[in-house]
Design an enzyme around this catalytic site. Sequence first.
Site, PDB file in Angstrom:
ATOM      1  N   GLY A 105      11.838   1.738   1.963  1.00 49.03           N
ATOM      2  CA  GLY A 105      11.238   0.373   1.908  1.00 49.03           C
ATOM      3  C   GLY A 105       9.625   0.545   1.756  1.00 49.03           C
ATOM      4  CD  GLU A 158       8.304   0.968  -4.361  1.00 49.11           C
ATOM      5  OE1 GLU A 158       9.310   0.535  -4.600  1.00 49.11           O
ATOM      6  OE2 GLU A 158       7.315   0.576  -4.826  1.00 49.11           O
ATOM      7  CG  ASP A 161       9.465  15.001   5.585  1.00 52.00           C
ATOM      8  OD1 ASP A 161       9.470  15.777   4.981  1.00 52.00           O
ATOM      9  OD2 ASP A 161       9.651  13.923   5.296  1.00 52.00           O
ATOM     10  CB  ILE A 174      -0.926  -0.004   1.183  1.00 53.20           C
ATOM     11  CG1 ILE A 174      -0.330  -0.309   2.506  1.00 53.20           C
ATOM     12  CG2 ILE A 174      -1.949  -1.032   1.088  1.00 53.20           C
ATOM     13  CD1 ILE A 174      -0.981  -0.240   3.725  1.00 53.20           C
ATOM     14  CB  VAL A 189       3.838   0.669   3.835  1.00 52.96           C
ATOM     15  CG1 VAL A 189       3.039   0.496   4.835  1.00 52.96           C
ATOM     16  CG2 VAL A 189       4.947   2.034   4.169  1.00 52.96           C
TER      17      VAL A 189
END
Length: 375
Positions: free
Chosen positions: A62, A58, A178, A56, A64
Site C-alpha cells: 500500500g 509506496e 528486513d 510520501i 503512505v
Amino acid sequence: MKFSSCFSSCFSHPSETTTTDINKQEPQGENDENFTVFSYSELRLATRGFSASNKIGEGAFGCVYKGVLANGSIVAVKMLSIELESMRGEREFVSEISTLTNLKHENLVTLKGCCVDGTRRFLVYNYMENNSLAQILLGGEQNRIKLGWEARQAISLGVARGLAYLHEEVKPHIVHRDIKASNILLDQNLIPKVSDFGLSRILRNNVSHISTHVAGTLGYLAPEYALSGRLTRKTDVYSFGVLLLEIISGQAVVDFDLEHGEHYLVQKAWELYRANRILQLVDPIVGMNYPEEDAVRFIKVGLLCVQERARLRPEMSRALKMLTNDVDIEGVQISQPGLVADLMNIKLGQKTTFHSLYSKASNLESTPSSLSSCS
C-alpha cells in the site's frame, strides 16, 4: 478503545507465528497511554482524502501519506492493502502493532495508533522530516543530504543501538528480518529510527533460531538464511554489516552501469580490504578532514558482520562496542564475506560464496519500505 479490542477485531485469521505472540495482554506503560484507535474519517480528513499530493511513500502492501491530525500533530499514515487469499498485509499489520506497542527506544519508530475500516487497515506513525536513509543517501539530487562523517557515525551507532535493544534487551528477543537503508527513517535531527516490523519474528524460550520462509531484500540477505530459512539474530547482523558499508561509502548494495556491468558493494569492500586500500571506500562527499582511524574501524566492523560463517559474526552489542572503540579490533582476523548469488540459487538450495553474483531482483517478499519516502 483499548489496544486489545483493536487487536482482536483486526486479526481473526490464523497464520504462521509472528510477533503477534509477543504479548497477548494489553501493553503496559507509556506506549499504552499514547496508542490511539483512529476512525477512518479522522485519517481521511488528516490526509485531505488521501490525496496524491500527500502521498510520501509506496510499497507492495500500500501507500503512505502525510497527514495533519485535528490537534495539529503531523503524522505518516500507512494504508495497507490486504490480499484476501493469503492474508498478506493483514499479518504484517498485526505484527507491526503487537511489536511496536510493546517496545520503546529512541532508535525505533513510534507507532501512534491504528485504524480498521472494513477491509482497510491503517497504521499511524510519527512523521519523519528527513525521510529514509535510502532517500538522503542514495536518492535523487533533490532528496540527498551531504552527510559528513559525524552524521554517518551517529546514524550507524543509532541503528546498532536499536538492533542491540531488539536482540538482547527485549524479552523475548526479536529479529527484524528486513534491515535496509529504506527501513531506516530519520527525524529532523537525523536521529535514525528502525522501521517496518511487518516481517519481524520472535525467539521465545531462549531458542537460538527458528525456521521460516525466506523474506527480506536481496543484497541484505545472510546466505545461510537465504538458502535454508534458518533465522537467527546473526541474520540481522549480516544486514547491518551491509548497511554500515552503505553508510560509509554512499554506494548502493548493487549498482550497474553499461561500461562495467554490475558492482557489488560487499565484494568491493572486501577487495579493498585485502589490497590494504580500505579508505578508498569512504564517500568523497565526506571530504578530507575525517578521522581515518575511525573510518577504517567502521569498515572493518562492517566486514566482520558480513562474514560468510554466521558464528564468526559479532553479536550486535559487541559490534556496537567495536564501533565505539570499547572493544579493540586491531589484529582481528576477518574472513571472506558470504553473498547470495541469485533467486534461482536460493530456490535450488545451492551454496553461494564470495565469488557468486547477486540477482538484479530486489525483493523476495516485498513490503512497504518507508514511512516517508517511496520505496
